[in-house]
Scaffold this active site. Structure first.
Site, PDB file in Angstrom:
ATOM      1  CG  ASP A  63      -2.054  -1.007   1.091  1.00  0.00           C
ATOM      2  OD1 ASP A  63      -1.890  -1.956   0.297  1.00  0.00           O
ATOM      3  OD2 ASP A  63      -3.068  -0.877   1.795  1.00  0.00           O
ATOM      4  NE  ARG A  82      -0.596   4.268  13.450  1.00  0.00           N
ATOM      5  CZ  ARG A  82       0.067   3.103  13.458  1.00  0.00           C
ATOM      6  NH1 ARG A  82       1.334   3.064  13.816  1.00  0.00           N
ATOM      7  NH2 ARG A  82      -0.532   1.992  13.098  1.00  0.00           N
ATOM      8  CG  ASP A  88      -3.622   3.982  12.832  1.00  0.00           C
ATOM      9  OD1 ASP A  88      -3.539   4.183  14.060  1.00  0.00           O
ATOM     10  OD2 ASP A  88      -3.575   2.850  12.324  1.00  0.00           O
ATOM     11  CB  SER A 104      -5.825  -4.041   8.450  1.00  0.00           C
ATOM     12  OG  SER A 104      -5.125  -2.922   8.928  1.00  0.00           O
TER      13      SER A 104
HETATM   14  N1  ARG Z   1      -7.925  -0.352  16.312  1.00  0.00           N
HETATM   15  C1  ARG Z   1      -6.630  -0.112  16.832  1.00  0.00           C
HETATM   16  C2  ARG Z   1      -6.452   1.343  17.110  1.00  0.00           C
HETATM   17  O1  ARG Z   1      -7.171   2.144  16.592  1.00  0.00           O
HETATM   18  C3  ARG Z   1      -5.552  -0.665  15.948  1.00  0.00           C
HETATM   19  C4  ARG Z   1      -5.337   0.034  14.636  1.00  0.00           C
HETATM   20  C5  ARG Z   1      -4.325  -0.691  13.838  1.00  0.00           C
HETATM   21  N2  ARG Z   1      -3.893   0.011  12.681  1.00  0.00           N
HETATM   22  C6  ARG Z   1      -3.747  -0.554  11.503  1.00  0.00           C
HETATM   23  N3  ARG Z   1      -3.305   0.204  10.563  1.00  0.00           N
HETATM   24  N4  ARG Z   1      -4.060  -1.791  11.264  1.00  0.00           N
HETATM   25  O2  ARG Z   1      -5.594   1.726  17.866  1.00  0.00           O
END
Ligand code: ARG
Length: 404
Positions: free
Chosen positions: A17, A97, A126, A180
């Site tokens: 991606d 992040r 994110d 993911s």
């Molecule tokens: N749902 C979790 C959060 O918002 C994990 C997110 C994971 N990110 C990803 N790009 N798969 O913190």
């Protein structure tokens, strides 16, 4: 017409991606793209990202080992608050992040770029976390989020774009959308595919760093964790750097099936989502930290921490790490940790990490006070009588009124 963009710093994982994003940025903005890949302990070889980026003509490829900074300045401060989102989630993705954003901004400043880009999709948390962090660190920086801007609307279109631009698509990425997955030293998070239906049981093959507790060793393992001012500093008496310590506990915890979580959570942007998390070392540390706090923290201090914790967790989950309110709570939390030092022994056994003993040079625990023997200091049984009487007074008035 907006001024032409000269340089973009892209948060680049090296995966399919973000490789497509890299190509798309080069094509769309006809400018130099600098890639930044953070080593957060995702347990993946990162050098291939260098080769790939170079293949796309990137001249400035940054791969930076951020593992110590991640654990020392982000995970440990969060752990001091015993942080859990919605009672269960240890925030493994959320806390990574702001760190990535911090370095994106630093690189942008260094090379004189005023645009950064990320590969987070338009439906998740994110994107919010990256962008709020960038806003807070450098308000002059612009952000490009290709997933919200381009015309690619489906997985099929994404793969078509890759074909057209001769971006190699690994065979396992050809079919339907993959899970993911987001991994770092704190956790592995898995979302998507079959997990999108919360009624479906997560298949065992999605777990990557923890064994099924059912298959974990029959013999429990005892591990001791040393704390200094709220932070873990040693395992089994051996002093370790933050990243080495967490790596060690991940290994131990994974072997005993500790830290699995199957959760439906509320995303900041307003939808519910289901994810599976594996946080072996984090789960051990959370329990151990509560263990050491249990003897070193004053009751009111401890309860106040517990009261603010859900709000602090929500700030991190929603992307407000670099915000005044998070820093204010952090100051409060850090102040509480001054005497949170000592050692906790934990028993790891088939998915559980339990405190079995704790000691501290600054313990508040008083054997003398709690003992059934006549105690020498400050505690007079008659005081308890009056204490209960006065506390019961209003309950008596209330009961009398109710009977009337
Ligand atoms: N749902 C979790 C959060 O918002 C994990 C997110 C994971 N990110 C990803 N790009 N798969 O913190």
């Amino acid at each position: 017409m907006a001024r032409k963009i000269e340089k973009i710093v892209l948060a680049y994982s090296g995966g399919l991606d973000t490789s497509i994003i890299l190509k798309w940025l080069e094509e769309t903005y006809e400018c130099e793209v600098v890639t930044f890949t953070a080593d957060l302990g995702q347990g993946e070889e990162l050098e291939p990202a260098r080769v790939k980026a170079a293949m796309f003509g990137v001249k400035d490829v940054r791969i930076v080992d951020l593992r110590e900074e991640f654990v020392r300045d982000f995970i440990f401060p969060m752990l001091r608050a015993n942080t859990l989102y919605e009672g269960q989630y240890l925030l493994g993705s959320s806390i990574a992040r702001p760190l990535i954003a911090k370095h994106l901004v630093a690189i942008a400043k260094e090379i004189g770029a005023d645009v950064v880009a990320h590969g987070a999709t338009g439906k998740g948390n994110d994107q919010v976390r990256f962008e709020l962090a960038v806003n807070a660190l450098d308000p002059s920086i612009k952000i490009i989020a290709p997933w919200r801007q381009w015309n690619i609307r489906s997985r099929t279109q994404l793969l078509e774009y890759a074909e057209k631009h001769r971006i190699p698509v690994p065979s396992d990425k050809r079919g339907e959308a993959p899970f993911s997955i987001d991994a770092n030293l704190l956790h592995t998070s898995t979302e998507g595919k079959i997990l999108e239906n919360p009624a479906e049981v997560a298949p065992d093959h999605i777990y990557r760093r923890t064994i099924d507790p059912v298959d974990a060793p029959e013999a429990p393992e005892i591990v001791t964790i040393g704390f200094e001012s709220g932070d873990p500093v040693a395992v089994n008496g051996k002093a370790m750097t933050p990243a080495a310590l967490l790596t060690e506990l991940n290994e131990l915890g994974g072997r005993h099936g500790i830290g699995r979580l199957d959760l439906v959570e509320n995303r900041f942007i307003g939808m519910k989502s289901r994810g599976v998390y594996e946080t072996p070392g984090g789960a051990i540390l959370l329990a151990a930290h509560r263990g050491i706090e249990s003897i070193t923290l004053d009751r009111a201090a401890s309860h106040l921490k517990d009261e603010i914790m859900p709000r602090y967790a929500e700030m991190i989950y929603n992307g407000f790490w670099f915000a005044p309110e998070r820093e204010m709570l952090q100051a409060l939390i850090d102040r509480s940790q001054v005497c949170v030092s000592g050692e906790v022994a934990m028993r790891l056994y088939k998915g559980s990490a339990s405190v079995i003993s704790r000691t501290s040079p600054s313990s508040l625990y008083s054997s003398d006070l709690v003992s059934f023997e006549e105690s020498s200091i400050a505690y007079d049984h008659h005081d308890a009588e009056g204490f209960i009487k006065l506390n019961g007074l209003r309950l008596k008035s209330w009961a009398v009124r109710n009977i009337r």
